[in-house]
Design an enzyme around this catalytic site. Structure first.
Site, PDB file in Angstrom:
ATOM      1  N   GLU A   1      -3.511   7.275  -4.024  1.00 56.65           N
ATOM      2  CA  GLU A   1      -3.318   6.848  -3.198  1.00 56.65           C
ATOM      3  C   GLU A   1      -3.532   5.224  -4.058  1.00 56.65           C
ATOM      4  O   GLU A   1      -4.065   4.738  -4.988  1.00 56.65           O
ATOM      5  CB  GLU A   1      -4.830   6.150  -2.151  1.00 56.65           C
ATOM      6  CG  GLU A   1      -4.881   4.886  -1.133  1.00 56.65           C
ATOM      7  CD  GLU A   1      -6.080   4.930  -0.295  1.00 56.65           C
ATOM      8  OE1 GLU A   1      -7.220   4.970  -0.855  1.00 56.65           O
ATOM      9  OE2 GLU A   1      -6.161   5.462   0.641  1.00 56.65           O
TER      10      GLU A   1
ATOM     11  N   TYR B   1       1.006  -1.424   0.094  1.00 50.35           N
ATOM     12  CA  TYR B   1       0.039  -0.223  -0.160  1.00 50.35           C
ATOM     13  C   TYR B   1       0.717   1.597  -0.032  1.00 50.35           C
ATOM     14  O   TYR B   1       2.027   1.077   0.717  1.00 50.35           O
ATOM     15  CB  TYR B   1      -0.842  -0.294   1.148  1.00 50.35           C
ATOM     16  CG  TYR B   1      -1.900   1.370   1.883  1.00 50.35           C
ATOM     17  CD1 TYR B   1      -2.908   1.481   1.066  1.00 50.35           C
ATOM     18  CD2 TYR B   1      -1.162   2.465   2.424  1.00 50.35           C
ATOM     19  CE1 TYR B   1      -3.375   2.785   0.617  1.00 50.35           C
ATOM     20  CE2 TYR B   1      -2.091   3.569   2.482  1.00 50.35           C
ATOM     21  CZ  TYR B   1      -3.336   3.112   1.743  1.00 50.35           C
ATOM     22  OH  TYR B   1      -3.445   4.923   1.860  1.00 50.35           O
TER      23      TYR B   1
END
Ligand code: GDP
Ligand code: MN
Length: 397
Positions: free
Chosen positions: A206, A118
């Site tokens: 993101e 991530y």
């Protein structure tokens, strides 16, 4: 302003960030053409078909599917385009899918297992600096990781005067447990990612997942990009990427009129000047037992034309059972606003079917109250904040 995944990836790629390659398609035939082209360019045999909507969690809602041949590409693309995709981030009705991204399959087998990480870039408001947030726990909800295993989330703050430094990129690659080729790939990945973020005046990147492929390439498989709308004037090319189909139609219309409007779910429409007063008014409505149907800042000029436009916007929402107008007359005199409300009301004939409570405070508030009270219209005046709340409560009861 939010971008679609395919647009976000193109932006990243233009700054040298490695991405899972793909081609956007509007229908099943275009998807097949796209898949053939991708096979030519990348050698991939399998393709992932990904719904392009402004919402995350698409995989969970059936909006991301693997196609193992061209027939499957056609069938899956046909199924996904036109569907109302429901994900944990959409309403229960879901979001209509107008296009798909046909992407190369990058989870192919090899020497190592593919691994997901991530990574996001965002502003730390506490320190006023950008930071890179990253974790070994990619591919899943970062909120869940933050709750259950917060020690697996790392942050790296970037000094705006130097930008990301080589040691920081290495630290990130190290914390993600990488070595060899993948380590080098990751330092290049984060460095270009950060550069892309700053140069595009973004407010959020993101990338979930960032993938380490079985042959140690680091790439962005997903991309959520939010651009700072206030900086779009210096990014004309990016401003053009706006997809109005993804936005609330009422908000788009209000925006075109220069009204600051946010659509909400409640039953009391509000018309206010100034964002701070608008927030306080929403609190007031809640205390009175109502729910705000919108946030609306009409700005400095509250003349009849403006008030009428605001009325029309508010009334497009069927949920509105009452309207509270709360205006502070500083530069704009209250009596002018009151006249505006009366004129707009008369102009709109019988379009207004809900009670209206008007609170005007400030310059000439007393004259304004008289004007409203003597208008003979279904409009109630109030001077005090609490008085306005009581009247809202009374009409909702
Ligand atoms: P999101 O669900 O909206 O976050 O969409 P993502 O782009 O993150 O995709 C969801 C999931 O699809 C990923 O976590 C992967 O597990 C899977 N996925 C994406 N690309 C590929 C691919 O090339 N091959 C395979 N097998 N799975 C993929
Ligand atoms: Mn994702």
């Amino acid at each position: 302003m939010n971008l679609h995944e395919y647009q976000g990836k193109e932006l990243l790629s233009s700054y040298g960030v490695r991405i899972q390659r793909g081609i956007v398609a509007q229908n099943a035939d275009e998807a097949v053409t796209a898949a053939k082209k991708l096979t030519e360019d990348t050698g991939t045999g399998w393709h992932v078909i990904k719904a392009q909507v402004h919402a995350g969690g698409r995989g969970k809602g059936g909006g991301v599917k693997l196609a193992k041949n061209l027939d499957e590409v056609k069938t899956i693309a046909g199924q996904i385009i036109g569907m109302d995709l429901v994900t944990p981030q959409t309403s229960a009705e879901g979001k209509r899918v107008h296009q798909v991204l046909v992407a190369e399959d990058v989870y192919y087998p090899g020497d190592n297992e593919p691994e997901e990480y991530y990574m996001s870039v965002l502003l730390n408001r506490g320190t006023g600096r950008n930071m890179i947030m990253y974790s070994t726990e990619g591919g899943m909800d970062i909120e869940t990781v933050a709750e259950e295993t917060p020690h697996l989330i790392f942050t790296e703050e970037i000094d705006p005067s130097t930008g990301i430094l080589p040691f920081q990129a290495r630290k990130i690659a190290f914390n993600l447990g990488l070595s060899g080729v993948a380590f080098k790939e990751m330092t290049k990945f984060v460095t270009s990612l950060y550069t892309a973020y700053v140069k595009s005046d973004s407010s959020l990147f993101e990338i979930n997942p960032v993938l380490k492929t079985s042959d140690d390439k680091i790439m962005a498989v997903d991309a959520k990009v939010t651009l700072d709308a206030n900086a779009l004037y210096r990014h004309k090319d990016l401003a053009e990427l706006r997809d109005l189909r993804e936005e609330s139609p009422i908000e788009v219309e209000a925006g075109a009129l220069g009204l600051n409007y946010v659509d909400l779910d409640g039953n009391v429409g509000c018309m206010v000047n100034g964002a701070g007063l608008a927030m306080a008014t929403m609190d007031l409505i809640k205390q009175a037992g109502g729910e705000p149907a919108n946030f609306l800042d009409v700005g400095g000029t509250a003349d009849a034309k403006r008030v009428e436009e605001a009325f029309r916007i508010i009334l497009k929402d069927d949920g509105v059972k009452a309207i509270l107008i709360n205006i502070f007359g500083g530069i704009v005199r209250c009596d002018r606003v009151a006249q505006g409300v009366v004129d707009a009301y008369k102009n709109m004939g019988d379009a207004i079917k809900v009670p209206i409570i008007v609170r005007l405070q400030g310059t000439n508030a007393d004259i304004a109250k008289e004007l409203i009270d003597n208008s003979g219209l279904d409009v109630m005046s109030a001077t005090e904040f609490q008085e306005a709340a009581d009247k809202v409560q009374a009409v909702l009861a």
